[in-house]
Scaffold this motif. Structure first.
Motif, PDB file in Angstrom:
ATOM      1  N   LEU A 276       2.591  93.608 -54.370  1.00  0.00           N
ATOM      2  CA  LEU A 276       2.995  94.937 -53.584  1.00  0.00           C
ATOM      3  C   LEU A 276       4.174  94.899 -52.551  1.00  0.00           C
ATOM      4  N   PHE A 277       5.301  95.727 -52.769  1.00  0.00           N
ATOM      5  CA  PHE A 277       6.402  95.721 -51.851  1.00  0.00           C
ATOM      6  C   PHE A 277       7.290  94.384 -51.833  1.00  0.00           C
ATOM      7  N   TRP A 375      12.898  95.231 -45.110  1.00  0.00           N
ATOM      8  CA  TRP A 375      11.848  94.222 -45.383  1.00  0.00           C
ATOM      9  C   TRP A 375      10.895  94.328 -44.415  1.00  0.00           C
ATOM     10  N   ASP A 376      11.125  94.440 -43.000  1.00  0.00           N
ATOM     11  CA  ASP A 376      10.015  94.694 -42.007  1.00  0.00           C
ATOM     12  C   ASP A 376       9.184  95.669 -42.116  1.00  0.00           C
ATOM     13  N   PHE A 377       9.961  96.861 -42.550  1.00  0.00           N
ATOM     14  CA  PHE A 377       9.207  98.075 -42.850  1.00  0.00           C
ATOM     15  C   PHE A 377       8.017  97.808 -44.011  1.00  0.00           C
ATOM     16  N   THR A 383       0.469  96.341 -45.336  1.00  0.00           N
ATOM     17  CA  THR A 383      -0.765  96.049 -44.665  1.00  0.00           C
ATOM     18  C   THR A 383      -1.309  97.168 -43.920  1.00  0.00           C
ATOM     19  N   ALA A 384      -0.608  98.312 -43.838  1.00  0.00           N
ATOM     20  CA  ALA A 384      -1.340  99.854 -43.588  1.00  0.00           C
ATOM     21  C   ALA A 384      -1.909 100.488 -44.981  1.00  0.00           C
ATOM     22  N   ILE A 385      -1.149 100.317 -45.996  1.00  0.00           N
ATOM     23  CA  ILE A 385      -1.787 100.775 -47.276  1.00  0.00           C
ATOM     24  C   ILE A 385      -3.034  99.976 -47.817  1.00  0.00           C
ATOM     25  N   ILE A 442       3.783 105.924 -40.353  1.00  0.00           N
ATOM     26  CA  ILE A 442       4.465 106.419 -39.412  1.00  0.00           C
ATOM     27  C   ILE A 442       4.761 105.352 -38.162  1.00  0.00           C
ATOM     28  N   ASP A 443       3.915 104.768 -37.817  1.00  0.00           N
ATOM     29  CA  ASP A 443       4.303 103.660 -36.717  1.00  0.00           C
ATOM     30  C   ASP A 443       5.241 102.524 -37.197  1.00  0.00           C
ATOM     31  N   ALA A 444       4.692 102.171 -38.443  1.00  0.00           N
ATOM     32  CA  ALA A 444       5.498 101.183 -39.022  1.00  0.00           C
ATOM     33  C   ALA A 444       7.121 101.650 -38.870  1.00  0.00           C
ATOM     34  N   ALA A 445       7.268 102.855 -39.341  1.00  0.00           N
ATOM     35  CA  ALA A 445       8.645 103.396 -39.386  1.00  0.00           C
ATOM     36  C   ALA A 445       9.152 103.192 -37.992  1.00  0.00           C
ATOM     37  N   LEU A 446       8.415 103.778 -37.334  1.00  0.00           N
ATOM     38  CA  LEU A 446       8.882 104.183 -35.524  1.00  0.00           C
ATOM     39  C   LEU A 446       9.271 102.613 -35.118  1.00  0.00           C
ATOM     40  N   ASP A 447       8.303 101.658 -35.355  1.00  0.00           N
ATOM     41  CA  ASP A 447       8.529 100.329 -34.956  1.00  0.00           C
ATOM     42  C   ASP A 447       9.866  99.685 -35.350  1.00  0.00           C
TER      43      ASP A 447
END
Length: 504
Positions: A276-277, A375-377, A383-385, A442-447
């Motif tokens: 995944l990803f 790659w960070d995102f 992890t979130a999924i 959303i937090d992952a994107a904001l971070d």
């Protein structure tokens, strides 16, 4: 950088199928009647009349539905009496809708009026100026064939043709055109029906221009737009597979390099639970120069799914199905590629891949992240999924260049847009899991310094919204200044305009 080149193909069917693997929001028992004359008012809907959007999760009781007319002037005349009564407090507010593919009530107003803009479907092509003048209710599935017959193609549109022009501009959609900002960059002028019932001619120097583009119908009705078009052309496709951590470098080399001839490009990330990803495919299209602007390039009949739909939908309930689908995407698809026209790529319906199960629905997400942080995102999103058991069907990566026009810009620098399609169970537990996962993504994107897209479910907290869109409160203030009587409203406004930045 480990990159494996692949052969050519036209594997668009695996596209995010995205923007909208969902049919039009339905009308439940609504009494939809056109006005009998321009001075009349539409009839109120009978009790318990419900409208919904593409999610199928927003059944919304409405006061009634008003229809536009075919021309901007006739539409303005028809709607003016209703706008005046709303401004006077005699009627509830109005939400503007087209095909209603947004998924969080952005085109709906609880207990209010809903404008059906679809009759506004006029189209005129100015070949010399390379622009089209098109009504806000026109659907891309009608516009693309008309442009094709004249040898032209949209400069920027979504990957599918199910949407209205006004809807595209109201969400400031982007496509998979390489080296392009969102659709707002292609607009030359707007004719906008404002809250006081007047028709405004807006150009880039007018504050209302940048507010209406990406303004979700809160600054008026887009009656007509003048939009840039480009000569159609045949494209030669090429593809490469690589680890996701190398995607940004591969993209910079193959698509974004100075002088690159690439005109359309997209990526896919693995939905196979075992990788995944972690794996990616990059596809790009280069025009054949001598075909540019040719009239009547091939525009094949619309596909109704067939085996491609079967494989895609089979992945919804099976890890094995997801693994098979990714293998086909990565290994088999590239060898099936053929030359295709730009318009053929754009003239694809998302509804072909729609979820037809009664117990679940398809939900779109989209996140925009700086290229260097992809790659960070991807790692944080994985992890979130997994934590919230997200049933992920597809991830498409788009090239979105900096937006300098929209007041609510989501691309404040050059970014990758990641379009994700999930299957959600129609249950309280399914909704709770989706909300948790959405907030985590959303937090992952904001971070990573990124944002999320506003046309989808309204699961973000007010604090997340303001972090993602620092101009939100300023835009709300502008809306109240230009529409002091609250004529235009929708579910997005109701959810966040008066909310504090405290998480809920």
């Amino acid at each position: 950088m480990a990159v494996r080149r692949r052969g050519r193909r036209n594997f668009l069917a695996w596209s995010a199928t995205t923007l909208g693997a969902a049919a039009l929001g339905g009308v439940g028992g609504a009494w939809l009647q056109r006005l009998s004359d321009a001075a009349g008012l539409p009839p109120p809907a009978p009790p318990r009349t419900l409208l919904d959007d593409a999610s199928g999760l927003n059944p919304t009781p409405v006061r009634g539905v008003a229809f536009a007319e075919a021309t901007p002037d006739a539409a303005a005349a028809r709607l003016a009496p209703l706008l005046q009564r709303i401004a006077a407090g005699a009627e509830p507010a109005l939400a503007v809708s087209g095909a209603r593919h947004s998924m969080g009530g952005q085109s709906l107003m609880r207990d209010g009026w809903v404008l059906d803009a679809l009759p506004l479907n006029g189209l005129a092509i100015d070949a010399e100026a390379r622009v089209m003048r098109v009504g806000g209710g026109a659907l891309w599935r009608d516009v693309v064939p008309a442009l094709n017959a004249a040898g032209f193609s949209p400069a920027v549109m979504q990957s599918n043709n199910d949407f209205s022009i006004g809807g595209t501009l109201s969400v400031n959609a982007h496509g998979w055109h390489a080296n392009s900002p969102p659709a707002a960059s292609t607009v030359r002028r707007l004719r906008l029906l404002t809250a006081d019932g007047t028709v405004a001619e807006c150009g880039p120097d007018d504050e209302r221009f940048g507010l209406a583009l990406g303004g979700y119908g809160l600054f008026g009705v887009i009656l007509e737009a003048e939009i840039a078009i480009l000569p159609n052309a045949m494209y030669v496709p090429d593809f490469a597979a690589m680890p996701t951590r190398d995607y940004a470098a591969a993209f910079a080399e193959r698509v974004a390099a100075p002088g690159s001839p690439v005109e359309m490009a997209y990526g896919r990330l693995s939905v196979d639970p075992g990788s995944l990803f972690e794996e990616a495919v990059l596809g790009w299209y280069v025009p054949v120069p001598e075909t540019r602007g040719a009239v009547l390039l091939p525009l094949p009949a619309l596909d109704h799914g067939g085996m491609q739909r079967l494989v895609f939908r089979n992945a919804a309930g099976s890890d094995t199905g997801k693994a098979l689908r990714w293998w086909l995407e990565r290994e088999a698809g590239p060898w099936l590629a053929q030359r295709t026209s730009r318009n053929s790529l754009l003239n694809e319906p998302a509804s072909v891949f729609a979820n037809r199960e009664t117990g679940s629905t398809d939900i779109l997400h989209e996140y925009f992240v700086p290229r260097a942080r992809l790659w960070d995102f991807a790692q944080a999103a994985r992890t979130a999924i997994r934590r919230d058991e997200g049933n992920l069907l597809n991830v498409t990566v788009r090239d979105v260049r900096r937006d300098e026009r929209s007041a609510l810009a989501y691309a404040r620098e050059d970014v990758f847009g990641l379009v994700m399609l999930f299957v959600q169970e129609r249950s309280v537990a399914g909704e709770e899991r989706m909300q948790r996962m959405t907030r985590g993504l959303i937090d992952a994107a904001l971070d990573t310094g990124g944002t999320y897209y506003l046309p989808y479910r309204l699961h973000a907290t007010p604090e997340q919204l303001r972090r993602a869109y620092p101009a939100w409160d300023e835009v709300v203030a502008a809306q109240r200044r230009q529409d002091p009587n609250g004529v235009f409203r929708n579910g997005l406004y109701q959810r966040y305009a008066g909310a504090s930045a405290v998480p809920t």
